[in-house]
Structure formats: C-alpha cells, structure tokens
Design an enzyme around this catalytic site. Structure first.
Site, PDB file in Angstrom:
ATOM      1  N   HIS A   1     -14.848  -6.916 -26.511  1.00 24.56           N
ATOM      2  CA  HIS A   1     -14.468  -7.881 -25.472  1.00 24.56           C
ATOM      3  C   HIS A   1     -13.456  -8.821 -26.091  1.00 24.56           C
ATOM      4  O   HIS A   1     -13.748  -9.424 -27.126  1.00 24.56           O
ATOM      5  CB  HIS A   1     -15.670  -8.750 -25.063  1.00 24.56           C
ATOM      6  CG  HIS A   1     -16.622  -8.101 -24.117  1.00 24.56           C
ATOM      7  ND1 HIS A   1     -17.684  -8.780 -23.574  1.00 24.56           N
ATOM      8  CD2 HIS A   1     -16.662  -6.851 -23.599  1.00 24.56           C
ATOM      9  CE1 HIS A   1     -18.349  -7.970 -22.758  1.00 24.56           C
ATOM     10  NE2 HIS A   1     -17.761  -6.796 -22.771  1.00 24.56           N
TER      11      HIS A   1
ATOM     12  N   HIS B   1     -12.971 -12.517 -19.671  1.00 29.43           N
ATOM     13  CA  HIS B   1     -12.628 -13.498 -18.625  1.00 29.43           C
ATOM     14  C   HIS B   1     -11.155 -13.878 -18.615  1.00 29.43           C
ATOM     15  O   HIS B   1     -10.570 -14.129 -19.655  1.00 29.43           O
ATOM     16  CB  HIS B   1     -13.416 -14.793 -18.836  1.00 29.43           C
ATOM     17  CG  HIS B   1     -14.873 -14.569 -18.951  1.00 29.43           C
ATOM     18  ND1 HIS B   1     -15.731 -15.524 -19.420  1.00 29.43           N
ATOM     19  CD2 HIS B   1     -15.639 -13.485 -18.657  1.00 29.43           C
ATOM     20  CE1 HIS B   1     -16.969 -15.042 -19.405  1.00 29.43           C
ATOM     21  NE2 HIS B   1     -16.934 -13.812 -18.958  1.00 29.43           N
TER      22      HIS B   1
ATOM     23  N   HIS C   1     -24.461  -7.288 -26.870  1.00 28.61           N
ATOM     24  CA  HIS C   1     -23.508  -8.392 -26.675  1.00 28.61           C
ATOM     25  C   HIS C   1     -24.057  -9.638 -27.379  1.00 28.61           C
ATOM     26  O   HIS C   1     -25.265  -9.877 -27.333  1.00 28.61           O
ATOM     27  CB  HIS C   1     -23.363  -8.654 -25.167  1.00 28.61           C
ATOM     28  CG  HIS C   1     -22.253  -9.590 -24.807  1.00 28.61           C
ATOM     29  ND1 HIS C   1     -22.362 -10.956 -24.940  1.00 28.61           N
ATOM     30  CD2 HIS C   1     -21.021  -9.349 -24.324  1.00 28.61           C
ATOM     31  CE1 HIS C   1     -21.224 -11.514 -24.536  1.00 28.61           C
ATOM     32  NE2 HIS C   1     -20.389 -10.568 -24.159  1.00 28.61           N
TER      33      HIS C   1
HETATM   34  C1  DNO Z   1     -19.790 -12.321 -19.115  1.00 31.70           C
HETATM   35  C2  DNO Z   1     -20.160 -11.091 -19.820  1.00 31.70           C
HETATM   36  C3  DNO Z   1     -21.650 -11.003 -20.007  1.00 31.70           C
HETATM   37  C4  DNO Z   1     -22.028  -9.625 -20.488  1.00 31.70           C
HETATM   38  C5  DNO Z   1     -23.474  -9.462 -20.780  1.00 31.70           C
HETATM   39  C6  DNO Z   1     -23.729  -8.128 -21.443  1.00 31.70           C
HETATM   40  O1  DNO Z   1     -18.837 -12.356 -18.423  1.00 31.70           O
HETATM   41  O2  DNO Z   1     -19.515 -10.952 -21.009  1.00 31.70           O
HETATM   42  O3  DNO Z   1     -22.256 -11.253 -18.794  1.00 31.70           O
HETATM   43  O4  DNO Z   1     -21.707  -8.689 -19.513  1.00 31.70           O
HETATM   44  O5  DNO Z   1     -23.961 -10.471 -21.575  1.00 31.70           O
HETATM   45  O6  DNO Z   1     -25.046  -7.771 -21.268  1.00 31.70           O
END
Ligand code: DNO
Length: 353
Positions: free
Chosen positions: A263, A310, A196
């Site tokens: 994402h 989100h 990520h």
């Molecule tokens: C936030 C997420 C991050 C993600 C981590 C992956 O909402 O996108 O917390 O899960 O960075 O390791």
C-alpha cells in the site's frame, strides 16, 4: 511490481471502466462486502466477482480484506468454528485462483481518523489524524468519523468491555493461534496472506494494537516462517509513528521475501506528537520518500501487487473518503513513473504482470 486499484464493487461510484483507463493499471483489489463477518464466502460468489473484473479487462489480484471476527481476536471459545469458516473461505479463494489476501488484526476499529474531509492548503480535502482530537473522542458513543455504525451502542459497550481483559500479549497469543491454523491452509490453497499494520500503529482508545513496527514485523514473521505468512507493507501506516523507520521495515521484509502486498500513500506528520494529514503521493508533499520506497522494491526485483492508497478529494469529486478516482489515479501513475525510472537506472526490465 504491478499496479492495482481498490474497487468497492458495483456500489462504488468509481467504475471498473474508469479504473481500466488509468495508465499502467493491471489489477483490482476488492472483496465481497455483503457476506456477514465470520461466514464462508461461497466459491460461486468469488468466481462471479472475478469474472466481472476480468470482463472489464483487469485481473482480480488481491482480496482486501477477509475480515477476522472479533471472537478470534478476543480468543473466545467460539473461535474454532470461526477459524474453520475462515479457512474454508481461503480454500475457496485459492480454488478461484486468488493469490493474495489482505487482513488485519486490529481490535474493533480498523483505520481511525479525526476528520475525513480536512481542507488542505490547496483546497483539496484529505483524511487527517489529529492526536489531540482523537484523545477527545469516545468510541462508546459511536461518534467516530468514518465508523460504519454496524454496532449498536450496546454492542459497542459490550465489546469494549470484553477487550478490557485482553492485554497486548493476549492479543499476540490470539493472533498466533489464528495464523498457526490458517497458514497451513493458505499454503495448501496457494494463497499468500498479508497482514495489514495497525493504523495508526499504536494503541488507541485503550485497545491493544500489535502490528506496529519493525520488532512486531520480525516477531510476526517468526511465528510461522512461511512465504504464505507475509505482510501488507502499508508505508503510510508505519510512517505515522515517527519512531518507525519505514524504509528500513520495508527492506527488512523484502530481504525475508515476506512483502506479499504493498500500500503506498504519503502522510505529513505535524505538530509535536503523532498527528498527520494524508498528503498527495509525491515525496515533496509528505514525510515518506516515495522514491526510496519504489527503489527498494526494484532492488529486490519485487513482483507483487501495489496499490495507491488513500487519495485526497480533488477537482470537486465526491465519494468514499480516501477512495475517489482522481487523486488515486495520479498516485498510480506517479508510482509507475518512479518504477520505470528505478528500473531504467538499474539497467533492469520493467517487470509487469
Ligand atoms: C484503509 C485500509 C484498511 C485495510 C484493512 C486491511 O483504507 O487500508 O481498511 O483495508 O485494514 O484489513
């Protein structure tokens, strides 16, 4: 592409039954949250999680995240045993049939925001990152919004001190050391690793951050050139540095066949610098052209898992900031709508799981 949704396990106010009812939903993104960072995830625990998800009519598509212990990021002597534990977790995940694992390599703090419930014009609440506010925040006092306070203030000071000696290049070395040992295991286990990006993608609180933009993605992918060494293309994170051309980064990684997980959330940059609010998913609300994101995935006939990232809090919902049901569900159906349109326009099938 196929649609997935993050679920925080039995304690999540959003249930698997809720998620199952979202149109176009196929899979779950989850993790085992009660195992201390650094310990091996037992196969039985993974299988139980998988069965729970499957009994609800969904598939366990992605593990997000298997957290990387700080000692590995710091390059301490203790790292070899911790890497071996991590490798064993990856083997167990592979045995259970898990194909994708998301992780990050951010020192101390994962995503960082200045406010988790900022009221937007329409009365909904969103996470925001106000650069000026963040500059005033002191992590050593543990007063960060959303920070889980798993460190005591003493521990936090100690860990911040340890990072004073870690430069950006040191962090790259420590990441290299880690992936050179983990990727061969992931290859054997049939697991695709997906790093990520740093969120936001630049140094904060004086801590080094390295997964920040196109050059970093290129450098990262070249360290171990393997389909099992890929990225989580989090468009919202990359776009929060106005210097990044997010669509270009996405197309670059797609061309190399290294987008292992997606994402999708929108952000709206504001002010002079790099402040942003997390807006609703559709293009008209943010700085990211979501149609171009989905079109790029379609152009490459991308078959991986995507999740709406989100969401805002709407309609009076309360819950985990960014991870309520309603706005993420709207995001999912919007993204699937873009996908259907992009596939139709291209005269191609709607690829699905
Ligand atoms: C936030 C997420 C991050 C993600 C981590 C992956 O909402 O996108 O917390 O899960 O960075 O390791």
């Amino acid at each position: 592409m196929y649609m997935t949704f993050r679920w925080y396990g039995e304690d999540d106010p959003v249930t698997l039954e809720n998620i199952r009812q979202i149109p176009t939903m196929r899979g779950i993104v989850s993790a085992i949250y009660d195992i201390p960072v650094g310990e091996v995830w037992p196969l039985e625990r993974i299988e139980t999680l998988k069965k729970t998800v499957e009994d609800a009519g969904l598939e366990l598509s992605v593990i997000e995240s298997v957290p990387v212990p700080e000692d590995i990021k710091l390059g301490l002597d203790t790292r070899d045993q911790l890497i071996e534990n991590y490798a064993q977790t990856i083997r167990n995940l592979g045995k259970a049939g898990i194909e994708t694992v998301c992780y990050n390599f951010m020192p101390v703090f994962d995503w960082t925001r200045s406010d988790l419930a900022y009221e937007l014009e329409d009365g909904s609440n969103a996470l925001i990152f106000d650069e000026e506010e963040v500059k005033k925040m002191d992590p050593r006092t543990l007063s960060l919004p959303g920070w889980d306070e798993s460190y005591s203030s003493e521990e936090m000071n100690e860990i911040m001190d340890q990072y004073e000696n870690v430069s950006t290049e040191d962090l790259w070395d420590n990441l290299t050391y880690f992936i050179e040992r983990i990727i061969p295991v992931a290859e054997e286990a049939g697991v695709k690793m997906a790093i990520h990006p740093d969120d936001p993608p630049y140094s904060i609180f004086g801590l080094p951050r390295i997964i920040t933009g196109k050059d970093a993605v290129e450098r990262f992918l070249n360290i171990v050139d393997s389909p099992n060494n890929g990225i989580t293309m989090c468009v919202g994170s990359y776009a929060s540095d106005p210097k990044n051309d997010t669509i270009d980064i996405l197309r670059y990684a797609l061309e190399r066949k290294r987008v292992n997980f997606m994402h999708a959330r929108n952000i709206k940059l504001y002010g002079e610098g790099r402040s942003f609010e997390e807006s609703a998913h559709p293009s008209e609300y943010g700085s990211i052209d979501m149609y171009e994101v989905v079109k790029a995935l379609s152009d490459y006939d991308w078959e991986g898992a995507i999740r709406p990232d989100h969401g805002r809090m709407v309609w009076g919902e309360t819950g985990r900031p960014g991870y309520g049901l309603y706005d993420r569900a709207l995001g999912a159906t919007y993204l699937s709508g873009l996908w259907e349109a992009a596939r139709k326009v291209a005269g191609k099938d709607y690829i699905e799981k």
